[in-house]
Enzyme design. Structure first.
Site, PDB file in Angstrom:
ATOM      1  N   GLY A 266       3.671   2.654  10.653  1.00 50.81           N
ATOM      2  CA  GLY A 266       3.869   3.295  10.597  1.00 50.81           C
ATOM      3  C   GLY A 266       5.384   3.533  11.913  1.00 50.81           C
ATOM      4  O   GLY A 266       5.514   5.017  11.600  1.00 50.81           O
TER       5      GLY A 266
ATOM      6  N   SER B 205       3.927  -1.694  10.428  1.00 50.28           N
ATOM      7  CA  SER B 205       5.225  -2.383   9.752  1.00 50.28           C
ATOM      8  C   SER B 205       5.732  -3.692  10.389  1.00 50.28           C
ATOM      9  O   SER B 205       7.034  -3.734  10.624  1.00 50.28           O
ATOM     10  CB  SER B 205       5.680  -1.624  11.995  1.00 50.28           C
TER      11      SER B 205
ATOM     12  N   GLU C  49      -6.857   4.615   7.999  1.00 48.88           N
ATOM     13  CA  GLU C  49      -6.117   6.040   7.851  1.00 48.88           C
ATOM     14  C   GLU C  49      -7.506   7.222   7.431  1.00 48.88           C
ATOM     15  O   GLU C  49      -7.841   7.600   7.483  1.00 48.88           O
ATOM     16  CB  GLU C  49      -4.967   6.779   6.885  1.00 48.88           C
TER      17      GLU C  49
ATOM     18  N   HIS D  67      -9.730   0.979   5.296  1.00 51.46           N
ATOM     19  CA  HIS D  67      -8.262   1.447   5.894  1.00 51.46           C
ATOM     20  C   HIS D  67      -7.684   2.835   7.068  1.00 51.46           C
ATOM     21  O   HIS D  67      -8.999   2.910   7.232  1.00 51.46           O
ATOM     22  CB  HIS D  67      -7.172   2.313   4.618  1.00 51.46           C
TER      23      HIS D  67
ATOM     24  N   ASN E  20       1.028  -1.323   0.200  1.00 50.33           N
ATOM     25  CA  ASN E  20      -0.188   0.338   0.247  1.00 50.33           C
ATOM     26  C   ASN E  20       1.098   1.382   0.091  1.00 50.33           C
ATOM     27  O   ASN E  20       1.235   1.216   0.989  1.00 50.33           O
ATOM     28  CB  ASN E  20      -0.980  -0.240   1.573  1.00 50.33           C
ATOM     29  N   TRP E  21       1.065   1.660  -0.886  1.00 52.59           N
ATOM     30  CA  TRP E  21       1.797   3.203  -1.304  1.00 52.59           C
ATOM     31  C   TRP E  21       1.455   4.540  -0.663  1.00 52.59           C
ATOM     32  O   TRP E  21       2.215   5.167  -0.555  1.00 52.59           O
ATOM     33  CB  TRP E  21       1.742   3.142  -2.648  1.00 52.59           C
ATOM     34  N   LYS E  22       0.024   4.001  -0.344  1.00 56.38           N
ATOM     35  CA  LYS E  22      -0.381   5.499   0.472  1.00 56.38           C
ATOM     36  C   LYS E  22      -0.526   6.884  -0.282  1.00 56.38           C
ATOM     37  O   LYS E  22      -0.220   6.418  -1.777  1.00 56.38           O
ATOM     38  CB  LYS E  22      -0.241   5.781   1.880  1.00 56.38           C
TER      39      LYS E  22
ATOM     40  N   GLU F 141      -4.509  -4.669  11.035  1.00 59.55           N
ATOM     41  CA  GLU F 141      -3.365  -3.814  11.411  1.00 59.55           C
ATOM     42  C   GLU F 141      -4.153  -3.026  12.326  1.00 59.55           C
ATOM     43  O   GLU F 141      -5.039  -2.138  12.417  1.00 59.55           O
ATOM     44  CB  GLU F 141      -3.875  -2.954  10.032  1.00 59.55           C
TER      45      GLU F 141
ATOM     46  N   GLY G  72       3.197  -1.204   4.522  1.00 61.76           N
ATOM     47  CA  GLY G  72       3.076   0.231   3.975  1.00 61.76           C
ATOM     48  C   GLY G  72       4.764   0.666   3.221  1.00 61.76           C
ATOM     49  O   GLY G  72       5.030   0.760   2.165  1.00 61.76           O
ATOM     50  N   GLY G  73       5.106   1.589   4.546  1.00 58.44           N
ATOM     51  CA  GLY G  73       6.127   1.981   3.989  1.00 58.44           C
ATOM     52  C   GLY G  73       7.299   1.053   3.097  1.00 58.44           C
ATOM     53  O   GLY G  73       8.000   1.804   2.264  1.00 58.44           O
TER      54      GLY G  73
HETATM   55  P1  13P Z   1       3.247   0.443   7.230  1.00 61.32           P
HETATM   56  O1  13P Z   1       4.136  -1.195   7.211  1.00 61.32           O
HETATM   57  O2  13P Z   1       4.087   2.097   6.801  1.00 61.32           O
HETATM   58  O3  13P Z   1       3.602   0.404   8.904  1.00 61.32           O
HETATM   59  O4  13P Z   1       2.425   0.336   7.005  1.00 61.32           O
HETATM   60  C1  13P Z   1       1.257  -0.326   6.808  1.00 61.32           C
HETATM   61  C2  13P Z   1      -0.058  -0.283   7.104  1.00 61.32           C
HETATM   62  O5  13P Z   1      -0.960  -0.007   6.649  1.00 61.32           O
HETATM   63  C3  13P Z   1      -0.315  -0.806   5.055  1.00 61.32           C
HETATM   64  O6  13P Z   1      -2.129  -0.491   4.406  1.00 61.32           O
END
Ligand code: 13P
Length: 249
Positions: free
Chosen positions: A172, A211, A98, A96, A11-13, A166, A232-233
């Site tokens: 993050g 993470s 967020e 998600h 997920n590149w957000k 999650e 994510g990251g």
């Molecule tokens: P991180 O891997 O950056 O913690 O993000 C997880 C995430 O929200 C994937 O959707």
């Protein structure tokens, strides 16, 4: 172990510019030597069409990060599930944390979006997860099971879908739950899906997200009923994404 083929979805957000397509090409190259794992990248909407072309005929699927519940209409700034299907996407993330926290998405909204993804013939990745305050108050199982019940639509009983656990406090932050904590939630999710959908519930992949990095992926992927990762990251760098994919393969 559920015995399902694992899925690693990136997920590149709100990250990635045209230059990031080079990273995507490196992922495609690296993924050629991998088997036994399904892969997907969910880029921001601005890169989606180009990413779709780049990923075409590769072993990495395209995914969306969100969608509107309607097919078309006067919804400025939104993208529908059918539009994701139109550019070759296979998955769409819905609910998600967020989106839930910053855009006020309720379980009912998430369920409507998941229905839209199914209507478009795609696979929703439905996210659930507790906040730190909820975990500290010992409400994790209660919160996550209620999110699951409210966010997975009835139509999912006959369709392919994915659930991503999650924990909000792990996203993050570099913090991850213990394997026992992940196992507890994933066992509960599996049980709830089997109770609601019978044998179909055993075919639903349960991803862990929050993470996930190359150095913890193998341990997290070995937890019972963890059928992959939502990353994510670490999905922004081909080397890291591929290392996680290898750990899941
Ligand atoms: P991180 O891997 O950056 O913690 O993000 C997880 C995430 O929200 C994937 O959707």
């Amino acid at each position: 172990m559920s015995g399902l083929t694992k899925l690693v979805a990136g997920n590149w957000k709100m990250n990635g510019f045209s230059a990031s397509l080079g990273e995507l090409k490196a992922m495609i190259e690296g993924a050629k030597t991998l088997s036994g794992v399904d892969l997907a990248i969910c880029p921001p909407a601005t890169l989606a069409a180009q990413a779709g072309w780049t990923l075409k005929d590769s072993t990495i699927a395209l995914g969306g990060q969100d969608c509107h519940a309607e097919k078309t209409g006067a919804f400025t700034g939104d993208v529908s599930a059918e539009m994701w299907a139109d550019i070759g996407a296979k998955y769409v993330i819905v609910g998600h944390s967020e989106r839930r926290a910053m855009h006020g998405e309720t379980d009912a909204v998430v369920s409507a979006k998941a229905s839209a993804v199914l209507r478009a013939g795609l696979t929703p990745i439905i996210c659930v997860g507790e906040t730190l305050a909820e975990r500290d108050a010992d409400k994790t199982v209660e919160v996550v099971s209620s999110q699951l019940a409210g966010s997975v639509p009835e139509a999912a009983g006959k369709a392919s879908f994915v659930v991503a656990y999650e924990p909000v406090w792990a996203i993050g932050t570099g913090r991850t739950p213990t394997t026992a904590q992940v196992a507890e939630v994933h066992a509960m999710l599996r049980q709830a899906l089997e109770k609601r959908f019978g044998a179909h519930g055993r075919t639903i992949r349960l991803l862990y997200g929050g993470s996930v990095k190359p150095d913890n992926a193998r341990e997290l992927m070995s937890v019972p009923d963890v059928d992959g990762a939502l990353v994510g990251g670490a999905s922004l760098k081909s080397a890291d994404f591929l290392a996680i994919a290898r750990a899941a393969a």
